[in-house]
Design a protein around this motif. Sequence first.
Motif, PDB file in Angstrom:
ATOM      1  N   SER A   1       0.850  -1.190   0.000  1.00  0.00           N
ATOM      2  CA  SER A   1       0.000   0.000   0.000  1.00  0.00           C
ATOM      3  C   SER A   1       0.883   1.236   0.000  1.00  0.00           C
ATOM      4  CB  SER A   1      -0.937   0.001   1.203  1.00  0.00           C
ATOM      5  OG  SER A   1      -0.197   0.048   2.393  1.00  0.00           O
ATOM      6  N   THR A   2       0.511   2.209  -0.812  1.00  0.00           N
ATOM      7  CA  THR A   2       1.239   3.464  -0.894  1.00  0.00           C
ATOM      8  C   THR A   2       0.236   4.601  -0.922  1.00  0.00           C
ATOM      9  OG1 THR A   2       1.231   3.538  -3.308  1.00  0.00           O
ATOM     10  CG2 THR A   2       3.084   2.396  -2.282  1.00  0.00           C
ATOM     11  N   SER A   3       0.694   5.773  -0.559  1.00  0.00           N
ATOM     12  CA  SER A   3      -0.182   6.939  -0.626  1.00  0.00           C
ATOM     13  C   SER A   3      -0.261   7.469  -2.061  1.00  0.00           C
ATOM     14  CB  SER A   3       0.321   8.037   0.311  1.00  0.00           C
ATOM     15  OG  SER A   3       1.641   8.393  -0.036  1.00  0.00           O
ATOM     16  N   TRP A   4       0.725   7.128  -2.889  1.00  0.00           N
ATOM     17  CA  TRP A   4       0.736   7.580  -4.281  1.00  0.00           C
ATOM     18  C   TRP A   4       0.323   6.429  -5.176  1.00  0.00           C
ATOM     19  CZ3 TRP A   4       4.437   6.373  -8.311  1.00  0.00           C
ATOM     20  CH2 TRP A   4       4.242   7.115  -9.484  1.00  0.00           C
ATOM     21  N   LYS A   5      -0.635   6.675  -6.042  1.00  0.00           N
ATOM     22  CA  LYS A   5      -1.134   5.651  -6.959  1.00  0.00           C
ATOM     23  C   LYS A   5      -1.027   6.170  -8.398  1.00  0.00           C
ATOM     24  CE  LYS A   5      -3.204   3.068  -3.690  1.00  0.00           C
ATOM     25  NZ  LYS A   5      -2.571   1.931  -3.178  1.00  0.00           N
ATOM     26  N   PRO A   6      -0.111   5.644  -9.185  1.00  0.00           N
ATOM     27  CA  PRO A   6      -0.027   6.101 -10.574  1.00  0.00           C
ATOM     28  C   PRO A   6      -1.223   5.614 -11.392  1.00  0.00           C
ATOM     29  CG  PRO A   6       1.487   4.284 -10.206  1.00  0.00           C
ATOM     30  CD  PRO A   6       0.889   4.627  -8.872  1.00  0.00           C
ATOM     31  N   GLU A   7      -1.644   6.434 -12.331  1.00  0.00           N
ATOM     32  CA  GLU A   7      -2.712   6.058 -13.259  1.00  0.00           C
ATOM     33  C   GLU A   7      -2.154   5.211 -14.402  1.00  0.00           C
ATOM     34  OE1 GLU A   7      -6.067   6.757 -13.163  1.00  0.00           O
ATOM     35  OE2 GLU A   7      -5.673   7.487 -11.150  1.00  0.00           O
ATOM     36  N   LEU A   8      -0.886   5.417 -14.709  1.00  0.00           N
ATOM     37  CA  LEU A   8      -0.242   4.726 -15.821  1.00  0.00           C
ATOM     38  C   LEU A   8       1.155   4.306 -15.385  1.00  0.00           C
ATOM     39  CD1 LEU A   8      -0.184   3.954 -18.894  1.00  0.00           C
ATOM     40  CD2 LEU A   8       0.751   6.249 -19.301  1.00  0.00           C
TER      41      LEU A   8
ATOM     42  N   HIS B   1       2.010   9.312 -13.493  1.00  0.00           N
ATOM     43  CA  HIS B   1       2.690   8.395 -14.411  1.00  0.00           C
ATOM     44  C   HIS B   1       3.989   7.891 -13.797  1.00  0.00           C
ATOM     45  CE1 HIS B   1       4.383   7.864 -18.779  1.00  0.00           C
ATOM     46  NE2 HIS B   1       4.083   6.713 -18.229  1.00  0.00           N
ATOM     47  N   LEU B   2       4.149   6.581 -13.758  1.00  0.00           N
ATOM     48  CA  LEU B   2       5.392   5.952 -13.320  1.00  0.00           C
ATOM     49  C   LEU B   2       6.069   5.339 -14.530  1.00  0.00           C
ATOM     50  CD1 LEU B   2       7.389   4.932 -11.176  1.00  0.00           C
ATOM     51  CD2 LEU B   2       5.896   2.931 -10.872  1.00  0.00           C
ATOM     52  N   ILE B   3       7.328   5.695 -14.727  1.00  0.00           N
ATOM     53  CA  ILE B   3       8.093   5.220 -15.885  1.00  0.00           C
ATOM     54  C   ILE B   3       9.292   4.434 -15.370  1.00  0.00           C
ATOM     55  CG2 ILE B   3       9.377   5.892 -17.954  1.00  0.00           C
ATOM     56  CD1 ILE B   3       7.833   8.642 -17.666  1.00  0.00           C
ATOM     57  N   ILE B   4       9.411   3.196 -15.834  1.00  0.00           N
ATOM     58  CA  ILE B   4      10.585   2.390 -15.501  1.00  0.00           C
ATOM     59  C   ILE B   4      11.437   2.313 -16.760  1.00  0.00           C
ATOM     60  CG2 ILE B   4      11.443   0.109 -14.847  1.00  0.00           C
ATOM     61  CD1 ILE B   4       7.973   0.983 -13.888  1.00  0.00           C
ATOM     62  N   ILE B   5      12.686   2.730 -16.646  1.00  0.00           N
ATOM     63  CA  ILE B   5      13.639   2.615 -17.756  1.00  0.00           C
ATOM     64  C   ILE B   5      14.706   1.636 -17.300  1.00  0.00           C
ATOM     65  CG2 ILE B   5      15.193   3.800 -19.337  1.00  0.00           C
ATOM     66  CD1 ILE B   5      13.629   6.374 -18.822  1.00  0.00           C
TER      67      ILE B   5
ATOM     68  N   LEU C   1       7.169  13.965 -18.045  1.00  0.00           N
ATOM     69  CA  LEU C   1       6.374  12.779 -18.353  1.00  0.00           C
ATOM     70  C   LEU C   1       5.943  11.983 -17.133  1.00  0.00           C
ATOM     71  CD1 LEU C   1       8.279  11.421 -21.490  1.00  0.00           C
ATOM     72  CD2 LEU C   1       6.499  13.187 -21.350  1.00  0.00           C
ATOM     73  N   GLY C   2       6.776  11.902 -16.090  1.00  0.00           N
ATOM     74  CA  GLY C   2       6.386  11.115 -14.929  1.00  0.00           C
ATOM     75  C   GLY C   2       7.536  10.826 -13.997  1.00  0.00           C
ATOM     76  N   ARG C   3       7.202  10.194 -12.907  1.00  0.00           N
ATOM     77  CA  ARG C   3       8.229   9.744 -11.967  1.00  0.00           C
ATOM     78  C   ARG C   3       8.983   8.594 -12.615  1.00  0.00           C
ATOM     79  NH1 ARG C   3       5.374   9.991  -6.044  1.00  0.00           N
ATOM     80  NH2 ARG C   3       4.584  12.105  -6.277  1.00  0.00           N
ATOM     81  N   VAL C   4      10.288   8.529 -12.375  1.00  0.00           N
ATOM     82  CA  VAL C   4      11.141   7.581 -13.099  1.00  0.00           C
ATOM     83  C   VAL C   4      11.876   6.665 -12.131  1.00  0.00           C
ATOM     84  CG1 VAL C   4      13.082   7.354 -14.712  1.00  0.00           C
ATOM     85  CG2 VAL C   4      11.452   9.238 -14.985  1.00  0.00           C
ATOM     86  N   ILE C   5      11.879   5.378 -12.462  1.00  0.00           N
ATOM     87  CA  ILE C   5      12.742   4.394 -11.807  1.00  0.00           C
ATOM     88  C   ILE C   5      13.718   3.906 -12.867  1.00  0.00           C
ATOM     89  CG2 ILE C   5      12.897   2.095 -10.756  1.00  0.00           C
ATOM     90  CD1 ILE C   5      10.113   2.543  -9.583  1.00  0.00           C
ATOM     91  N   LEU C   6      15.003   3.964 -12.557  1.00  0.00           N
ATOM     92  CA  LEU C   6      16.035   3.484 -13.477  1.00  0.00           C
ATOM     93  C   LEU C   6      16.664   2.219 -12.932  1.00  0.00           C
ATOM     94  CD1 LEU C   6      18.086   6.762 -14.105  1.00  0.00           C
ATOM     95  CD2 LEU C   6      16.194   5.884 -15.466  1.00  0.00           C
TER      96      LEU C   6
END
Length: 177
Positions: free
Chosen positions: A22-29, A101-105, A132-137
């Motif tokens: 569970s997180t307080s932030w929920k990405p739509e995409l 938006h959460l983006i994984i690169i 564009l969104g929050r990014v995880i690399l």
Amino acid sequence: GGIGKTTLVVEFLHQYLEGNISTSWKPELISFFTAKSTRWGLSGLEHISAREVGAADAAMHIVRALSSEPLDKKWFTSTPDQVIEKTARVLQDWGISQQDHLIIIDNTETMAVDEESRAALSQQIKRIARQLGRVILTSRRRERVEANEIELLPLKTGESIQLLKKRGRELNRQPII
């Protein structure tokens, strides 16, 4: 390589999407882009992509996933910054904000080979994060972007066993099961 960076991110996403985290932030995409160029196969290391990819490819990947129409030629002749800007407009048209938006690169180490291209990649990733969104690399090297480190505590024994058994079932590996 092979230490489990991608597996960790993908497992986190599975756990999140299954409602186990569970997180307080929920990405739509959630967008996932891999720049992986090799993999281990039965005959050793195999090349799966000979083409160089960059941040613009990650941004175009998002648009391709949202649209059923092929991209027009202008996407491929634009600069990386222009592609990111165009992608931001597409996301805006879809009603997806940067905060949603959460983006994984994945495998970003393959996206830049020298100091100049690493510096350019860093700037493009920062622009992706701003527009564009929050990014995880994931990367085999330390990338030149400001980042919030995520502390990863060791799994408890039961959690480790559960994860291994799940992966064993998914990959049909009898010794692990």
